[in-house]
Structure formats: C-alpha cells, structure tokens
Scaffold this active site. Structure first.
Site, PDB file in Angstrom:
ATOM      1  N   GLU A 187       0.887  -1.174   0.000  1.00 10.76           N
ATOM      2  CA  GLU A 187       0.000   0.000   0.000  1.00 10.76           C
ATOM      3  C   GLU A 187       0.916   1.213   0.000  1.00 10.76           C
ATOM      4  O   GLU A 187       1.499   1.551   1.034  1.00 10.76           O
ATOM      5  CB  GLU A 187      -0.869   0.019   1.263  1.00 10.76           C
ATOM      6  CG  GLU A 187      -1.807  -1.163   1.394  1.00 10.76           C
ATOM      7  CD  GLU A 187      -2.992  -1.097   0.459  1.00 10.76           C
ATOM      8  OE1 GLU A 187      -3.075  -0.157  -0.342  1.00 10.76           O
ATOM      9  OE2 GLU A 187      -3.832  -2.013   0.525  1.00 10.76           O
ATOM     10  N   CYS A 230      -2.442   8.941   2.603  1.00 12.15           N
ATOM     11  CA  CYS A 230      -2.265   8.397   1.242  1.00 12.15           C
ATOM     12  C   CYS A 230      -3.518   8.652   0.411  1.00 12.15           C
ATOM     13  O   CYS A 230      -3.433   8.933  -0.771  1.00 12.15           O
ATOM     14  CB  CYS A 230      -1.946   6.914   1.316  1.00 12.15           C
ATOM     15  SG  CYS A 230      -3.137   5.984   2.274  1.00 12.15           S
TER      16      CYS A 230
HETATM   17  P1  NAP Z   1       8.347   5.296   4.521  1.00 12.62           P
HETATM   18  O1  NAP Z   1       9.485   6.178   4.768  1.00 12.62           O
HETATM   19  O2  NAP Z   1       8.332   4.429   3.325  1.00 12.62           O
HETATM   20  O3  NAP Z   1       8.235   4.356   5.834  1.00 12.62           O
HETATM   21  C1  NAP Z   1       7.261   3.357   5.945  1.00 12.62           C
HETATM   22  C2  NAP Z   1       7.877   2.184   6.679  1.00 12.62           C
HETATM   23  O4  NAP Z   1       8.846   1.561   5.856  1.00 12.62           O
HETATM   24  C3  NAP Z   1       8.600   2.566   7.961  1.00 12.62           C
HETATM   25  O5  NAP Z   1       8.418   1.559   8.909  1.00 12.62           O
HETATM   26  C4  NAP Z   1      10.044   2.646   7.504  1.00 12.62           C
HETATM   27  O6  NAP Z   1      10.959   2.455   8.549  1.00 12.62           O
HETATM   28  C5  NAP Z   1      10.092   1.507   6.523  1.00 12.62           C
HETATM   29  N1  NAP Z   1      11.121   1.617   5.511  1.00 12.62           N
HETATM   30  C6  NAP Z   1      11.584   2.727   4.891  1.00 12.62           C
HETATM   31  N2  NAP Z   1      12.506   2.406   3.982  1.00 12.62           N
HETATM   32  C7  NAP Z   1      12.634   1.063   4.013  1.00 12.62           C
HETATM   33  C8  NAP Z   1      13.445   0.126   3.315  1.00 12.62           C
HETATM   34  N3  NAP Z   1      14.295   0.515   2.355  1.00 12.62           N
HETATM   35  N4  NAP Z   1      13.336  -1.182   3.613  1.00 12.62           N
HETATM   36  C9  NAP Z   1      12.463  -1.579   4.549  1.00 12.62           C
HETATM   37  N5  NAP Z   1      11.676  -0.761   5.262  1.00 12.62           N
HETATM   38  C10 NAP Z   1      11.757   0.557   4.989  1.00 12.62           C
HETATM   39  O7  NAP Z   1       6.970   6.059   4.497  1.00 12.62           O
HETATM   40  P2  NAP Z   1       6.412   7.091   5.570  1.00 12.62           P
HETATM   41  O8  NAP Z   1       7.105   8.374   5.354  1.00 12.62           O
HETATM   42  O9  NAP Z   1       6.439   6.502   6.944  1.00 12.62           O
HETATM   43  O10 NAP Z   1       4.879   7.152   5.133  1.00 12.62           O
HETATM   44  C11 NAP Z   1       4.442   7.983   4.143  1.00 12.62           C
HETATM   45  C12 NAP Z   1       4.149   7.229   2.865  1.00 12.62           C
HETATM   46  O11 NAP Z   1       3.261   6.147   3.123  1.00 12.62           O
HETATM   47  C13 NAP Z   1       3.417   8.105   1.867  1.00 12.62           C
HETATM   48  O12 NAP Z   1       3.917   7.894   0.587  1.00 12.62           O
HETATM   49  C14 NAP Z   1       1.979   7.613   1.966  1.00 12.62           C
HETATM   50  O13 NAP Z   1       1.190   7.874   0.850  1.00 12.62           O
HETATM   51  C15 NAP Z   1       2.184   6.160   2.195  1.00 12.62           C
HETATM   52  N6  NAP Z   1       0.982   5.552   2.779  1.00 12.62           N
HETATM   53  C16 NAP Z   1       0.250   4.706   2.003  1.00 12.62           C
HETATM   54  C17 NAP Z   1      -0.927   4.157   2.500  1.00 12.62           C
HETATM   55  C18 NAP Z   1      -1.760   3.226   1.672  1.00 12.62           C
HETATM   56  O14 NAP Z   1      -2.623   2.565   2.245  1.00 12.62           O
HETATM   57  N7  NAP Z   1      -1.569   3.142   0.364  1.00 12.62           N
HETATM   58  C19 NAP Z   1      -1.328   4.465   3.790  1.00 12.62           C
HETATM   59  C20 NAP Z   1      -0.550   5.343   4.548  1.00 12.62           C
HETATM   60  C21 NAP Z   1       0.614   5.872   4.018  1.00 12.62           C
HETATM   61  P3  NAP Z   1      11.769   3.705   9.207  1.00 12.62           P
HETATM   62  O15 NAP Z   1      10.756   4.620   9.797  1.00 12.62           O
HETATM   63  O16 NAP Z   1      12.635   3.066  10.196  1.00 12.62           O
HETATM   64  O17 NAP Z   1      12.509   4.348   8.066  1.00 12.62           O
END
Ligand code: NAP
Length: 461
Positions: free
Chosen positions: A234, A268
């Site tokens: 997602e 999102c």
């Molecule tokens: P993010 O930086 O991708 O982090 C999400 C999760 O992934 C965190 O637990 C993060 O850990 C981990 N992560 C980051 N890089 C990783 C990697 N290379 N390998 C494994 N794990 C990794 O996203 P965010 O800033 O927290 O959230 C915002 C994004 O989420 C936006 O793009 C939003 O649209 C999307 N989102 C989508 C939905 C949906 O249902 N489609 C819902 C909510 C949010 P760390 O914090 O330790 O880096």
C-alpha cells in the site's frame, strides 16, 4: 533514522530507544513461529474472543493512546481519538465476520463432476508469521487493519513500525498481550529499516505487508520476490477530486477541504489534485480557497485545532521544495505557501493554481496540506488529467449525472471511485491501489484472504 519520540509541535526529542540486537530478533522470530504453530489450530470462536477483548481494552484506553499518537506524529488529538475508535470498530467487525469471510467454499456441481470429483472444497488456511512494515501517519489504524484480519485468519504478526512512533508500536504489542493472546502472536520489533531484509529473508517469516513510500515498497518487494514470498503493498497516492457542473458545489468544496487536510494533509488517500470543470471552476475555487484559509492551525493537543504540524522536519522540507518548484515554474499561490516562524514543523494550508505537467508536484505526492487546482474543459479532459499520474490509489468524483459516473468508473485508473463523497476506508470494503500505489488489497474478504493458503481439497468419486 534513530528510533525516537520527537514532538513535531516543538521539535523536542522526548525519548530515544535502542534497536533490538540480533539475539533478541532471533528470540522473537522463534517465538513467532512457535506461536503460529499453536494459533493456526485455534477455533474462530477463540480468536474472536481474544480480538473482542483487545478491542475492549483499546476502547478503555482510547484517550491515552490518542495523546501518545499526537505527541509522536502531530495529528490533532480529536482525529487521533477518531482513529483509535475506528480501530475498535474494525477489531469487532473482524471478530464477528472473519469466520464467514473464510468459510469453506463447497463445490459439488458441474465443475466438480467435470474434474472427476464427488466433492471439491476450497479452504482458507493461514500462511504463518507475517511481517508488517508500517508508516507513522495512521500509526494505530495501519497496524490494526493488518493485524485484526491476520490474527483472525490464524496468522501471527511481526510489526516493524516507523522509527518515529515507537511508543505507539510498543503499545500495540502490550495491547494484544494484555488481551490474552499467547506470547509471540503479535510482537513489535524495534528495528531500523536496514534490519528489515534479514527478517524478511528468515525462513520462519512467511510473507510481508508494507504500507509506506515507493522506495520502501520497492525494497521490500524485491527482497520478498527473491525469496518467493507473498507481499501486499500500500504505497503513495495523489488522488484526483473531480468536480463536474452538476455537482453540489458547496458540499463539494467543504468536503474537498477535509479531504485535503485530514491528518495534517499526510494521508495516502487524501484528495491532492482538484480537477474542476471550467463552468464551475471559479465558484468552486472561491469556496475551496476560503475554506482552506479559514482552517485553525495550531497545537495538535488543542481540541479546536484542525491542522497540526507535519510529522518531521524532513517532511516539511520536502513539501516546501515541491511548492517552491511549482511557484518557480509558474504556479499561482491562492493561499498559504510560506512556512511560519517559530518552533514546530508547521506548514499552512496551501492552494496552488495554474499547475502544469512541467512541475514536480504534478507527478509527485504532496504529503502535507497543499492542494493543486486544474481546470478541465469537459469530462474527457478531466479523466485525462486524473490519470496523468504515476499513482492510482483512489479517486473522488462529484456529479449528479449517471452518465458521468459510468465514465469515471470505467476510465479512472484507481483502486476506488468515491462518488459525491471523500475516500475513506471501511473494514467491509477492499482498500488498495494500482500503478505505483501498490498491489493487493487490505480489508474485506479480499484483504483477509491475501495472507491465506487457498487450498483445494478434492475428493475422488
Ligand atoms: P516510509 O518512509 O516508506 O516508511 C514506511 C515504513 O517503511 C517505515 O516503517 C520505515 O521504517 C520503513 N522503511 C523505509 N525504507 C525502508 C526500506 N528501504 N526497507 C524496509 N523498510 C523501509 O513512508 P512514511 O514516510 O512513513 O509514510 C508515508 C508514505 O506512506 C506516503 O507515501 C503515503 O502515501 C504512504 N501511505 C500509504 C498508504 C496506503 O494505504 N496506500 C497508507 C498510509 C501511508 P523507518 O521509519 O525506520 O525508516
């Protein structure tokens, strides 16, 4: 990124946490596997009893966990309470409906006979420990919408939460333990993103779900692909909000404001691109901009606050860069657009007009309270602008014409089309996207079956 609680309203670091060491990760993986071997054989009634108990506990502690969420990521406390209440409702819904969603599918008709069987049934069996990599923006809801169906299906959960919401992550583990779930059924792994690969490659982990950004999704999906493990992704969204001439413009404009700024604009499924038919463009723009300007921005702990700070300094910088790039390339700022002085990572509700494909914001996700406005000469152009995005999460369309609705449902590249309303998830309906917004579905029968071994049981004649 350090694992820490940093208050976005002040920038103050309240507490830091050590990441788990290799030995502790190993113990937790072993516990998860052992817990799965027992949990997978439990009855739906027993699973429902535990999940109802967890829902009751969350309900009792709702105000406290809401304050924790607000302290960690800055959403208005009223919205944090609403998020927790939504989790309670979803937990009860899965406790009450999972058995029916996962009931055996019997087939003794033509197809069964044709296969040479007296009887064929499809059974949904659990897969095993599922790793959930989760984001901070809805720190409770994102986890519960994975955990409630997964636990009801007989799987067990390993949560790697975002590094800026460790207290919420630990709360979730305590919640399930407190409800009586056996040790290992739901565990929080306080680890950085660099430690995810080894956990995912571990043979005891069966599958993974990730909600977050595109780079994180790509990274987890490639490791899982290499290990041939199922994933649900997602990812980001830049949902269109299309307003046609027959729409109720007052309602559309009021809903547009909420749809853009809910969760401080960091959702999102927030509507991010507002595509308005030229006949109603001026009327809509005037009402929408007035609504955005009138929002009460401030301390997220204040009951009256509608928009709090962004969750991180980096998040605000990223948003500012998108706005600056748009303005340098000819966008018009109708309101907002300048960060305020003072502590905290605040950014004002902002509306940009005259947005063109040459601007980064046209293709990238604006994760904060910034709206872009587009003028469309007719339905074809509205659809074309809406689909001119790498994302395809959900969409919102405002019209009273059935023919318009049919066209939007046929042509919009998105996992949802919400007519005369704003996108919101519900336990009973599938949630997920297409294109760069990811794949697979959460919630509903579709979601709960994503992490099931869909087993064909064939009986010879
Ligand atoms: P993010 O930086 O991708 O982090 C999400 C999760 O992934 C965190 O637990 C993060 O850990 C981990 N992560 C980051 N890089 C990783 C990697 N290379 N390998 C494994 N794990 C990794 O996203 P965010 O800033 O927290 O959230 C915002 C994004 O989420 C936006 O793009 C939003 O649209 C999307 N989102 C989508 C939905 C949906 O249902 N489609 C819902 C909510 C949010 P760390 O914090 O330790 O880096």
């Amino acid at each position: 990124m350090p694992i820490a609680t940093v208050n976005p309203a002040t920038g103050e670091t309240l507490r830091t946490y050590d990441a788990l060491d290799a030995g502790e990760i190993e113990r937790r993986l072993a516990r998860a596997r052992a817990a799965f071997d027992a949990h997978r054989t439990t009855s739906f009634a027993e699973r429902a009893r535990l999940l109802h108990r967890a829902a009751d506990l969350l309900d009792e502690g709702l105000r406290d966990i809401a304050e924790v969420m607000t302290t960690e990521m800055g959403k208005p406390v009223t919205q944090a309470r609403a998020e927790a209440a939504k989790c309670v409702k979803a937990m009860r819904w899965y406790a009450d409906h999972a058995e029916e969603l996962l009931a055996d599918e019997e087939s003794s008709g033509e197809a069964a006979k044709d296969s040479g069987a007296s009887r064929v049934l499809v059974r949904y069996r659990p897969l095993g420990p599922v790793l959930a990599v989760m984001p901070w923006n809805f720190p409770l809801w994102q986890v519960i919408r994975f955990a409630a169906p997964a636990l009801m299906a007989g799987n067990v959960g390993l949560l790697k939460h975002a590094s800026n919401v460790p207290r919420t992550a630990l709360f979730l583990e305590e919640l399930f333990r407190g409800a009586g779930y056996p040790e290992g059924c739901f565990q929080t792994l306080l680890i950085g993103s660099g430690a995810v690969e080894d956990v995912l490659r571990d043979p005891r982990v069966a599958a993974a779900t990730l909600t977050g950004s595109e780079p994180a999704g790509r990274s987890v999906a490639s490791v899982a692909g290499d290990e041939i493990k199922k994933t649900v992704l997602e990812l980001g969204g830049s949902d269109p909000f299309v307003v046609m001439p027959s729409a109720d413009i007052d309602r559309a404009a009021a809903t547009a404001v909420t749809a853009r700024v809910q969760n401080n604009g960091q959702s999102c499924i927030a509507a991010k691109r507002f595509i308005v038919h030229t006949d109603v463009f001026d009327a809509f723009t005037e009402r929408f901009t007035a609504g955005m300007r009138a929002l009460k921005v401030g301390d997220p702990m204040d009951e009256e606050t509608e928009v709090g700070p962004l969750a991180s300094e980096q998040g605000r910088r990223d948003l500012e860069e998108l706005v600056d790039d748009a303005v340098e390339n000819g966008a018009t700022v109708l309101c907002g657009g300048e960060r305020p002085d003072g502590p905290g990572w605040y950014y004002p509700p902002t509306v940009l007009a005259d947005v063109t494909p040459g601007m980064r914001i046209h293709h990238e996700e604006a994760f904060g309270p910034v709206a872009t406005l587009y003028r469309a000469a007719g339905l074809d152009e509205a659809v074309a602008i809406a689909n001119d995005s790498p994302f395809g999460l959900s969409s919102n369309v405002w019209t009273r014409e059935e023919a318009d609705v049919d066209r939007f449902v046929r042509d919009l590249e998105a996992g949802g089309v919400y007519v005369n309303g704003m996108t919101a998830s519900h336990p009973a309906f599938p949630f997920g996207g297409v294109k760069r917004s990811g794949y697979g579905r959460e919630l509903s029968g579709h979601g709960i079956r994503e992490f099931c071994n869909i087993t064909t049981v064939w009986h010879g004649a």
